[in-house]
Write a protein that holds these residues in place. Sequence first.
Motif, PDB file in Angstrom:
ATOM      1  N   LEU A  36     -34.279 -17.654  27.699  1.00 33.72           N
ATOM      2  CA  LEU A  36     -33.977 -17.453  29.113  1.00 33.72           C
ATOM      3  C   LEU A  36     -32.934 -18.488  29.487  1.00 33.72           C
ATOM      4  CD1 LEU A  36     -37.572 -17.016  30.519  1.00 33.72           C
ATOM      5  CD2 LEU A  36     -35.926 -15.244  29.935  1.00 33.72           C
ATOM      6  N   TRP A  37     -31.890 -18.040  30.163  1.00 29.77           N
ATOM      7  CA  TRP A  37     -30.747 -18.886  30.466  1.00 29.77           C
ATOM      8  C   TRP A  37     -30.618 -19.137  31.962  1.00 29.77           C
ATOM      9  CZ3 TRP A  37     -26.629 -20.109  26.867  1.00 29.77           C
ATOM     10  CH2 TRP A  37     -26.855 -19.657  25.569  1.00 29.77           C
ATOM     11  N   GLU A  38     -30.256 -20.352  32.285  1.00 32.11           N
ATOM     12  CA  GLU A  38     -29.876 -20.734  33.645  1.00 32.11           C
ATOM     13  C   GLU A  38     -28.483 -21.341  33.563  1.00 32.11           C
ATOM     14  OE1 GLU A  38     -29.753 -21.236  37.650  1.00 32.11           O
ATOM     15  OE2 GLU A  38     -31.154 -20.029  36.488  1.00 32.11           O
ATOM     16  N   PHE A  39     -27.520 -20.763  34.283  1.00 33.91           N
ATOM     17  CA  PHE A  39     -26.144 -21.251  34.285  1.00 33.91           C
ATOM     18  C   PHE A  39     -25.885 -22.078  35.532  1.00 33.91           C
ATOM     19  CE2 PHE A  39     -25.876 -17.968  31.171  1.00 33.91           C
ATOM     20  CZ  PHE A  39     -24.823 -18.324  30.342  1.00 33.91           C
ATOM     21  N   LYS A  40     -25.256 -23.212  35.323  1.00 35.31           N
ATOM     22  CA  LYS A  40     -24.891 -24.105  36.418  1.00 35.31           C
ATOM     23  C   LYS A  40     -23.489 -24.645  36.174  1.00 35.31           C
ATOM     24  CE  LYS A  40     -28.755 -24.082  38.721  1.00 35.31           C
ATOM     25  NZ  LYS A  40     -28.785 -23.375  39.987  1.00 35.31           N
ATOM     26  N   ILE A  41     -22.814 -24.979  37.240  1.00 42.06           N
ATOM     27  CA  ILE A  41     -21.542 -25.680  37.111  1.00 42.06           C
ATOM     28  C   ILE A  41     -21.866 -27.103  36.657  1.00 42.06           C
ATOM     29  CG2 ILE A  41     -19.465 -26.486  38.303  1.00 42.06           C
ATOM     30  CD1 ILE A  41     -19.760 -23.347  37.957  1.00 42.06           C
ATOM     31  N   SER A  42     -22.773 -27.746  37.392  1.00 41.97           N
ATOM     32  CA  SER A  42     -23.254 -29.086  37.045  1.00 41.97           C
ATOM     33  C   SER A  42     -24.777 -29.042  37.130  1.00 41.97           C
ATOM     34  CB  SER A  42     -22.688 -30.112  38.027  1.00 41.97           C
ATOM     35  OG  SER A  42     -23.184 -31.391  37.731  1.00 41.97           O
ATOM     36  N   ALA A  43     -25.444 -29.306  36.029  1.00 43.53           N
ATOM     37  CA  ALA A  43     -26.908 -29.182  35.974  1.00 43.53           C
ATOM     38  C   ALA A  43     -27.585 -30.422  36.550  1.00 43.53           C
ATOM     39  CB  ALA A  43     -27.364 -28.951  34.546  1.00 43.53           C
ATOM     40  N   TYR A 102     -31.500 -31.676  38.772  1.00 39.99           N
ATOM     41  CA  TYR A 102     -32.960 -31.486  38.736  1.00 39.99           C
ATOM     42  C   TYR A 102     -33.334 -30.046  39.071  1.00 39.99           C
ATOM     43  CZ  TYR A 102     -32.470 -36.515  39.346  1.00 39.99           C
ATOM     44  OH  TYR A 102     -32.090 -37.810  39.216  1.00 39.99           O
ATOM     45  N   GLU A 103     -32.567 -29.421  39.932  1.00 41.33           N
ATOM     46  CA  GLU A 103     -32.843 -28.045  40.328  1.00 41.33           C
ATOM     47  C   GLU A 103     -32.834 -27.111  39.113  1.00 41.33           C
ATOM     48  OE1 GLU A 103     -31.033 -24.542  43.206  1.00 41.33           O
ATOM     49  OE2 GLU A 103     -29.908 -26.385  42.938  1.00 41.33           O
ATOM     50  N   ALA A 104     -31.867 -27.276  38.237  1.00 37.97           N
ATOM     51  CA  ALA A 104     -31.769 -26.428  37.042  1.00 37.97           C
ATOM     52  C   ALA A 104     -32.991 -26.589  36.152  1.00 37.97           C
ATOM     53  CB  ALA A 104     -30.498 -26.757  36.257  1.00 37.97           C
ATOM     54  N   LEU A 105     -33.442 -27.823  36.003  1.00 36.48           N
ATOM     55  CA  LEU A 105     -34.620 -28.073  35.170  1.00 36.48           C
ATOM     56  C   LEU A 105     -35.855 -27.408  35.783  1.00 36.48           C
ATOM     57  CD1 LEU A 105     -35.769 -29.395  32.671  1.00 36.48           C
ATOM     58  CD2 LEU A 105     -36.030 -31.504  33.979  1.00 36.48           C
ATOM     59  N   ILE A 137     -40.594 -18.022  23.339  1.00 34.36           N
ATOM     60  CA  ILE A 137     -39.629 -17.972  24.437  1.00 34.36           C
ATOM     61  C   ILE A 137     -39.156 -19.397  24.695  1.00 34.36           C
ATOM     62  CG2 ILE A 137     -39.228 -17.370  26.853  1.00 34.36           C
ATOM     63  CD1 ILE A 137     -41.550 -15.384  26.611  1.00 34.36           C
ATOM     64  N   ARG A 138     -37.855 -19.565  24.719  1.00 35.84           N
ATOM     65  CA  ARG A 138     -37.268 -20.882  24.966  1.00 35.84           C
ATOM     66  C   ARG A 138     -36.355 -20.811  26.174  1.00 35.84           C
ATOM     67  NH1 ARG A 138     -37.228 -21.836  19.253  1.00 35.84           N
ATOM     68  NH2 ARG A 138     -39.161 -22.947  18.849  1.00 35.84           N
ATOM     69  N   GLY A 139     -36.169 -21.943  26.800  1.00 35.14           N
ATOM     70  CA  GLY A 139     -35.266 -22.047  27.940  1.00 35.14           C
ATOM     71  C   GLY A 139     -33.942 -22.660  27.530  1.00 35.14           C
ATOM     72  N   VAL A 140     -32.896 -22.236  28.222  1.00 30.32           N
ATOM     73  CA  VAL A 140     -31.560 -22.779  27.991  1.00 30.32           C
ATOM     74  C   VAL A 140     -30.927 -23.060  29.347  1.00 30.32           C
ATOM     75  CG1 VAL A 140     -29.266 -22.374  27.004  1.00 30.32           C
ATOM     76  CG2 VAL A 140     -31.280 -21.351  25.916  1.00 30.32           C
ATOM     77  N   ILE A 141     -30.404 -24.262  29.491  1.00 28.92           N
ATOM     78  CA  ILE A 141     -29.586 -24.582  30.660  1.00 28.92           C
ATOM     79  C   ILE A 141     -28.160 -24.722  30.140  1.00 28.92           C
ATOM     80  CG2 ILE A 141     -29.111 -26.193  32.538  1.00 28.92           C
ATOM     81  CD1 ILE A 141     -32.061 -27.091  32.326  1.00 28.92           C
ATOM     82  N   GLU A 151     -30.093 -37.963  33.538  1.00 31.07           N
ATOM     83  CA  GLU A 151     -31.555 -37.952  33.617  1.00 31.07           C
ATOM     84  C   GLU A 151     -32.137 -36.647  33.096  1.00 31.07           C
ATOM     85  OE1 GLU A 151     -29.862 -40.615  36.789  1.00 31.07           O
ATOM     86  OE2 GLU A 151     -29.499 -38.534  36.206  1.00 31.07           O
ATOM     87  N   ILE A 152     -31.395 -35.556  33.242  1.00 29.70           N
ATOM     88  CA  ILE A 152     -31.859 -34.255  32.740  1.00 29.70           C
ATOM     89  C   ILE A 152     -31.902 -34.282  31.217  1.00 29.70           C
ATOM     90  CG2 ILE A 152     -31.341 -31.781  32.624  1.00 29.70           C
ATOM     91  CD1 ILE A 152     -32.255 -32.878  35.410  1.00 29.70           C
ATOM     92  N   VAL A 153     -30.838 -34.780  30.614  1.00 27.77           N
ATOM     93  CA  VAL A 153     -30.772 -34.863  29.152  1.00 27.77           C
ATOM     94  C   VAL A 153     -31.914 -35.744  28.641  1.00 27.77           C
ATOM     95  CG1 VAL A 153     -29.370 -35.599  27.188  1.00 27.77           C
ATOM     96  CG2 VAL A 153     -28.275 -34.506  29.167  1.00 27.77           C
ATOM     97  N   TYR A 154     -32.090 -36.893  29.264  1.00 26.56           N
ATOM     98  CA  TYR A 154     -33.148 -37.813  28.858  1.00 26.56           C
ATOM     99  C   TYR A 154     -34.527 -37.173  29.001  1.00 26.56           C
ATOM    100  CZ  TYR A 154     -36.294 -41.804  28.793  1.00 26.56           C
ATOM    101  OH  TYR A 154     -37.324 -42.652  28.500  1.00 26.56           O
ATOM    102  N   THR A 155     -34.776 -36.516  30.123  1.00 28.75           N
ATOM    103  CA  THR A 155     -36.080 -35.907  30.383  1.00 28.75           C
ATOM    104  C   THR A 155     -36.412 -34.819  29.369  1.00 28.75           C
ATOM    105  OG1 THR A 155     -35.895 -36.405  32.736  1.00 28.75           O
ATOM    106  CG2 THR A 155     -37.449 -34.667  32.115  1.00 28.75           C
TER     107      THR A 155
END
Length: 159
Positions: free
Chosen positions: A53-60, A62-65, A88-92, A100-104
């Motif tokens: 499952l994909w979520e596309f963002k310009i800049s990811a 906390y909302e994307a996570l 099932i895996r997630g993709v941002i 902080e997103i990468v670290y989390t």
Amino acid sequence: MLHEREGRVRDYYASELAQHRPGELLIARENSYDGTAVRADMRTIDRSNVTRLWEFKISASYEALGQILVYLAMARRAEEAAGSDCPIRGVIAAFEFQPEIVYTVERLNLSIELVTLPPVLAHAGGIPTDAAPVSLPEIPRQSGLLASWGAELNQQEMP
């Protein structure tokens, strides 16, 4: 509108999925689940039968996570109800990620892929990648009331 740009980037990425993700097939765009208003931007499946499952963002951020975690929960609930246990895996996917997103994702072992989109896709979203420097106008000193008021302030600040 930001969501519109993200949609164009997603559509362009999906149209060239084989180039970006060989062996992965597009199942749906705007994939939704019964009984909810949430929908993932894109759903794919690979040769190993792993659904993403994909979520596309310009800049990811906390909302994307948060979004991808909700999408994963809804998808897994739907798969369990259907008697399936396909992974099932997630993709941002974004041009940039808050550190902080990468670290989390790494620290909590969330099994979420973070895909950095190639800069060429920015054009699909209307995002300039090589904008010329902006020339700022020179504002002349103001005269009259504002100038004297500013002078009074400067005099008051002086010891």
